[in-house]
Design an enzyme around this catalytic site. Structure first.
Site, PDB file in Angstrom:
ATOM      1  N   GLU A   1      16.769 -21.209  32.708  1.00 32.22           N
ATOM      2  CA  GLU A   1      16.895 -22.199  33.775  1.00 32.22           C
ATOM      3  C   GLU A   1      18.080 -21.942  34.703  1.00 32.22           C
ATOM      4  O   GLU A   1      18.164 -22.542  35.772  1.00 32.22           O
ATOM      5  CB  GLU A   1      17.027 -23.600  33.164  1.00 32.22           C
ATOM      6  CG  GLU A   1      15.803 -23.988  32.349  1.00 32.22           C
ATOM      7  CD  GLU A   1      16.025 -25.215  31.490  1.00 32.22           C
ATOM      8  OE1 GLU A   1      15.184 -26.124  31.508  1.00 32.22           O
ATOM      9  OE2 GLU A   1      17.045 -25.283  30.781  1.00 32.22           O
TER      10      GLU A   1
ATOM     11  N   GLN B   1      13.360 -13.889  34.304  1.00 31.83           N
ATOM     12  CA  GLN B   1      13.642 -15.319  34.212  1.00 31.83           C
ATOM     13  C   GLN B   1      14.541 -15.762  35.367  1.00 31.83           C
ATOM     14  O   GLN B   1      14.336 -16.827  35.957  1.00 31.83           O
ATOM     15  CB  GLN B   1      14.344 -15.625  32.891  1.00 31.83           C
ATOM     16  CG  GLN B   1      13.435 -15.514  31.693  1.00 31.83           C
ATOM     17  CD  GLN B   1      12.711 -16.815  31.442  1.00 31.83           C
ATOM     18  OE1 GLN B   1      13.281 -17.757  30.935  1.00 31.83           O
ATOM     19  NE2 GLN B   1      11.476 -16.879  31.833  1.00 31.83           N
TER      20      GLN B   1
ATOM     21  N   GLY C   1       5.883 -17.246  28.750  1.00 31.39           N
ATOM     22  CA  GLY C   1       6.203 -16.294  29.815  1.00 31.39           C
ATOM     23  C   GLY C   1       7.657 -15.899  29.762  1.00 31.39           C
ATOM     24  O   GLY C   1       8.151 -15.085  30.533  1.00 31.39           O
TER      25      GLY C   1
ATOM     26  N   PHE D   1       7.425 -24.802  32.327  1.00 30.63           N
ATOM     27  CA  PHE D   1       8.501 -25.302  33.190  1.00 30.63           C
ATOM     28  C   PHE D   1       8.785 -26.776  32.913  1.00 30.63           C
ATOM     29  O   PHE D   1       9.107 -27.538  33.823  1.00 30.63           O
ATOM     30  CB  PHE D   1       8.168 -25.064  34.664  1.00 30.63           C
ATOM     31  CG  PHE D   1       7.581 -23.711  34.928  1.00 30.63           C
ATOM     32  CD1 PHE D   1       8.360 -22.567  34.774  1.00 30.63           C
ATOM     33  CD2 PHE D   1       6.255 -23.553  35.280  1.00 30.63           C
ATOM     34  CE1 PHE D   1       7.819 -21.311  34.977  1.00 30.63           C
ATOM     35  CE2 PHE D   1       5.706 -22.302  35.478  1.00 30.63           C
ATOM     36  CZ  PHE D   1       6.494 -21.179  35.329  1.00 30.63           C
TER      37      PHE D   1
ATOM     38  N   LYS E   1      23.292 -16.905  25.002  1.00 29.27           N
ATOM     39  CA  LYS E   1      23.080 -18.270  25.490  1.00 29.27           C
ATOM     40  C   LYS E   1      21.740 -18.299  26.231  1.00 29.27           C
ATOM     41  O   LYS E   1      21.049 -17.297  26.341  1.00 29.27           O
ATOM     42  CB  LYS E   1      24.227 -18.685  26.414  1.00 29.27           C
ATOM     43  CG  LYS E   1      25.568 -18.795  25.676  1.00 29.27           C
ATOM     44  CD  LYS E   1      26.665 -19.428  26.528  1.00 29.27           C
ATOM     45  CE  LYS E   1      27.320 -18.439  27.457  1.00 29.27           C
ATOM     46  NZ  LYS E   1      28.588 -18.955  28.040  1.00 29.27           N
ATOM     47  N   GLY E   2      21.389 -19.462  26.737  1.00 27.41           N
ATOM     48  CA  GLY E   2      20.100 -19.605  27.423  1.00 27.41           C
ATOM     49  C   GLY E   2      20.146 -19.047  28.832  1.00 27.41           C
ATOM     50  O   GLY E   2      21.185 -19.091  29.500  1.00 27.41           O
TER      51      GLY E   2
END
Lengths: 729, 168
Positions: free
Chosen positions: A693, A626, A470, A244, A689-690
């Protein structure tokens, strides 16, 4: 051997959609799962090397003065003690993510309370712990130093700001205006695995088993800190117990372990205690944010202002990038965004899950809720009306953006239309309310390399120094390779976390999956091309499935085509023109139902839903996890999480998990997540894409907004603990 | 200090520093690193093992207090290729991410189902006389001593429900 690919143009061919194996996107179990659930996955501090010694860090007891080890000789003579290390190469604080060089090194002067200034090494953990407690650190000649960001010296971060149009005038002319100041406290990443390293020298070569997110940078940082060539350093991190952000950069325990191992001639393990994790890793900066919103009668924004104050230690360039997504989320011609950095002697501030948006969008979304209330417009509708056509500052197009769909689909799935009027629904002693917020996070592609080897038997191996913290890297890299090469998932082996392997992007900034995934894709493309050449067909005419090649109405097995050869290719992706040509970001929306106790002020999250769009989803199961993780971080941020600093010396007053309250199972409802189908050709050739977060970038705002809907109480000082809620009831 | 106990069904004789916690005995001296050290304070539950069938934080307990006890850490519940139903359910429901809290979650969940079967009430059990039901609320409450920063909680609840269904 190495196939290079630079992301200079949108990847409109969408090759993954034409592949036949059906792995990419599928909700497959993590391949390393059986190891994790049986306790056989090996984390950093779990290698029982022969002759292993144990080190325990000792902290500075204040934030100023020269460090003196008052009873060093006595401690060195204690039973089992091998060495007391007080070395100028010790790190003052961890390196920032992607620093690639050592951070400030100083064991001789105290800069913050908690700074590691010595290491006691002993035969056993018990001896080391006892001797470390006995070591007395004295600070000489210290002077009072600023610890409060509100009164400390300020450095404006003008390159991060913007002054466009005339916000003051827009505020004066607005039909509906909001001018509010919010505060968010410092947070700790608090991964479940405390930071740990085992250092082992073989002559002049160092092997470090560490808990790190970005190995290629960490290797250079460690070499720089020790003053040796990076070729002499190998870092192994096959399993990382959460990061994190807190394990992005090289941290003090690694350098201490390396120095101690050299000095004692033995492998040395140094694991942080849980209080040390809170005191010496990274904190998210606290923020003070003044938000100004100027809107017309229909709620259309004419102006947006965000003025943020954050803090860090002297000598650190990182300033929590609060404004990052405010630059493009909503329309409004008149914009004034500014960021100030206060210099304080608290522990180092750095990346904690979604630096910038986690706090910046959360607060913006609370202010938007206030505007919706002032204008009498439904909060979802207010967002819809303010979606800009193009980037409102640069005028660039968005690469892909299913923001409106996330708002609409999320509202539908949640049952938003049933939202009660403010402070109107009560069940017994509980007030019930709904809240929502938008989600937004910038998207980045980073340089990354991976090697893919197709063996003569038609099995494949993926190798890269990429990490899986993770996040699901073991799963998705195998899925991408299997998809491209037409192999069942169990015919692909994925090897990670070793700096002897091709250097990857590392895990951070939500860029890991798309970046390292693209390097695997590029390598597989090169292997496909070679297979096609052997068969004398165009690569695009080749269908690979279940270990067989289908072409020209013929079928051959991979083993037949390979004829005993192996094909090994390294894929190397570089970001290119598409990073600048368009605005790339991920979007979503959160919906929350809370119950707030009318007697105690306690808030319970009863329902929570998130709809997200992040390009192609590579594994629906791990991607959903996630998102859950991010949203639950949001529950902590909204209701309980706060690093409390002592006003006098800036030390962390709640340095353990019983006093720094992360959410527990009973705090979390059965959250629902919707992943919207999307392809982003500008982001990567995977169209992904990510997503690591996005789940936290606004989530806490939805909860605090729901508290207002339930009770009429606006909490502008996070977290919304009982005392703050009940004060307004 | 001499301690004799049973670990995963095998009798072990250990002669260790009396300050050695059960957790450190497992991790440092027996090579059983499946039990994790998340806090060493009894605050996170990552070190949860079964002692005589009950879940216990191994970090809060000294080895020398366990003369004659039967200790089962995660390695004793199942191994790859022969996972317990609870372990298998955690894989299928993605009841983890980084995996560090996972052995403790699984040991805890395994013992927790037994506690419910024996009729132990919890803070959220409405009727202390009645047999508690395996609701989401009961599972969440009873699993709140095991922290997960990756925050797999909803999936952990699903995994436990699945495992309970299979073993019922």
């Amino acid at each position: 051997m190495t196939e290079q690919f630079k992301m200079d143009a949108p990847a409109t061919d969408r090759r993954l959609d034409g592949m036949a194996q059906g792995l990419v996107g599928a909700p497959l179990d993590r391949p390393e799962g059986p190891l994790k659930v049986s306790g056989t996955a090996t984390y950093a501090d779990e290698y029982r090397l022969e002759n292993l010694a144990h080190g325990m860090l000792v902290r500075a007891p204040g934030n100023s003065g020269r460090v003196r080890l008052a009873n060093r000789d006595a401690v060195a003579a204690m039973p089992g003690v091998l060495a007391v290390i007080h070395d100028p190469r010790l790190l003052r604080n961890p390196a920032q993510g992607t620093a690639n060089k050592a951070p400030v090194q100083d064991a001789n002067e105290a800069h913050y309370l908690g700074q590691p200034v010595a290491l006691v090494v002993a035969e056993s953990f018990e001896h080391a712990r006892h001797a470390a407690h006995a070591l007395k650190i004295e600070l000489e000649g210290g002077t009072p130093r600023p610890v409060d960001p509100e009164t400390a010296a300020i450095e404006p971060q003008s390159s991060k700001g913007l002054d466009q149009g005339d916000l003051d005038r827009a505020m004066t002319e607005a039909v509906h205006a909001v001018d509010v100041t919010y505060r968010t406290p410092s947070h700790s990443s608090a991964p479940m695995e405390p930071h740990a390293s085992i250092a082992q020298w073989d002559g002049e070569n160092l092997t470090l088993r560490g808990s790190y997110q970005m190995l290629k940078y960490n290797r250079n940082e460690l070499a720089d800190a020790l003053g040796i060539h990076p070729d002499r350093v190998r870092i192994l991190a096959p399993y990382v117990g959460g990061g994190f952000g807190s394990k992005l950069g090289l941290a003090p325990e690694a350098v201490a372990a390396a120095i101690a191992a050299k000095e004692t001639g033995r492998p040395v393990s140094v694991a942080l205690t849980r209080p040390q994790v809170f005191e010496t890793t990274m904190r998210r900066s606290e923020t003070r944010q003044r938000i100004r919103l100027a809107a017309d009668a229909e709620g259309r924004l004419a102006g947006i202002g965000q003025a943020a104050l954050v803090s860090n230690l002297p000598g650190e360039v990182f300033a929590e990038p609060v404004l990052q997504a405010t630059h493009f989320l909503y329309a409004g011609e008149n914009r004034r965004l500014s960021l100030d950095l206060a210099r304080v002697h608290r522990l180092c501030a750095g990346s904690v899950r979604a630096p910038g948006e986690a706090v910046g969008i959360t607060v913006l979304e609370c202010a938007m809720d206030e505007l919706a209330e002032a204008a009498g417009i439904d909060p979802v509708e207010l967002r819809r009306r303010n979606i800009p056509e193009k980037d409102p500052e640069s005028g660039k197009e968005f690469s892909s953006r299913r923001f409106r769909e996330a708002l609409d689909s999320g509202a539908e799935a949640f049952g938003w239309s049933d939202r009660p009027a403010t402070r109107s629904r009560r069940e017994g002693e509980w007030w019930i309310g709904y809240g929502m917020a938008s989600a937004a996070r910038v998207n980045v592609l980073m340089e990354s390399r991976a090697r893919v080897t197709l063996a003569p038997d038609g099995s494949a191996k993926v190798e890269t120094d990429m990490t899986d913290i993770g996040t699901g890297t073991y799963a998705i890299l195998g899925q991408i390779a299997g998809e491209m090469l037409g192999l069942p998932r169990d015919r692909v082996e994925v090897v990670l976390g070793d700096t002897d392997l091709p250097p990857a992007s590392g895990s951070g900034g939500s860029w890991g999956a798309a970046s390292s995934g693209t390097s695997v894709y590029v390598a597989c493309q090169a292997i496909r091309a070679q297979l096609a050449e052997r068969l004398g067909v165009a690569e695009t005419e080749l269908t690979l499935k279940d270990g067989q090649a289908v072409f020209d109405n013929r079928t051959e097995t991979l083993a037949e085509i390979l004829k005993g050869d192996e094909i090994a290719k390294e894929g190397h992706v570089l970001p290119g023109d598409t990073s600048k040509a368009v605005r790339q970001a991920t979007f979503g929306a959160y919906f929350v139902e809370v119950a707030v106790n009318g007697v105690t002020g306690e808030t319970r999250v009863r329902r929570m839903h998130g709809s997200f769009a992040a390009g192609r989803i590579l594994n629906a199961k791990t991607a959903r996890s996630q998102c859950l993780g991010g949203m639950i971080f949001g529950i902590g941020m909204a209701l309980t999480e706060e690093l409390a600093f002592d006003d006098r010396d800036g030390h962390v007053a709640n340095h353990n998990l019983a006093e720094y309250h992360i959410p527990v199972n009973a705090d979390v409802p059965q959250i629902t997540v919707e992943l919207l189908e999307e392809r982003d050709d500008w982001a990567s050739p995977l169209q992904a894409k990510g997503i690591g977060e996005l789940g936290i970038c606004g989530a806490a705002g939805a909860i605090v907004n729901a508290i207002h809907n339930a009770t009429g109480v606006r909490v502008r000082d996070f977290p919304a603990t009982l005392d703050k809620v009940i004060a307004g009831l | 200090m001499q301690t004799s106990l049973t670990i995963n069904g095998e009798t072990r004789q250990l002669d260790l520093d009396p300050r050695t916690s059960l957790l450190d005995a497992l991790r440092h001296h027996l090579g059983l690193t499946g039990s994790k050290k998340g806090c060493d304070h009894g605050q996170c539950g990552a070190c949860t093992v079964l002692i005589n069938g009950r879940r216990v934080n191994a970090c809060l307990s000294l080895l020398c207090m366990h003369e004659g006890d039967e200790v089962v850490p995660i390695e004793g519940l199942g191994q790859p290729g022969a996972l317990s139903p609870m372990q298998q359910a955690f894989v299928e429901k993605d009841g983890y991410q980084c995996g560090y809290c996972t052995p403790g979650q699984i040991c805890s969940a395994t013992a927790m189902l037994e506690e419910i079967a024996q009729g132990w009430p919890s803070h959220v059990t409405a009727d202390l006389e009645a047999r508690p039901e395996l609701t989401t609320e009961e599972i969440s409450e009873r699993m709140s001593g095991n922290l997960c920063r990756c925050s797999a909680y909803p999936n952990i609840v699903d995994a436990i429900r699945k495992a309970a269904g299979e073993t019922a």
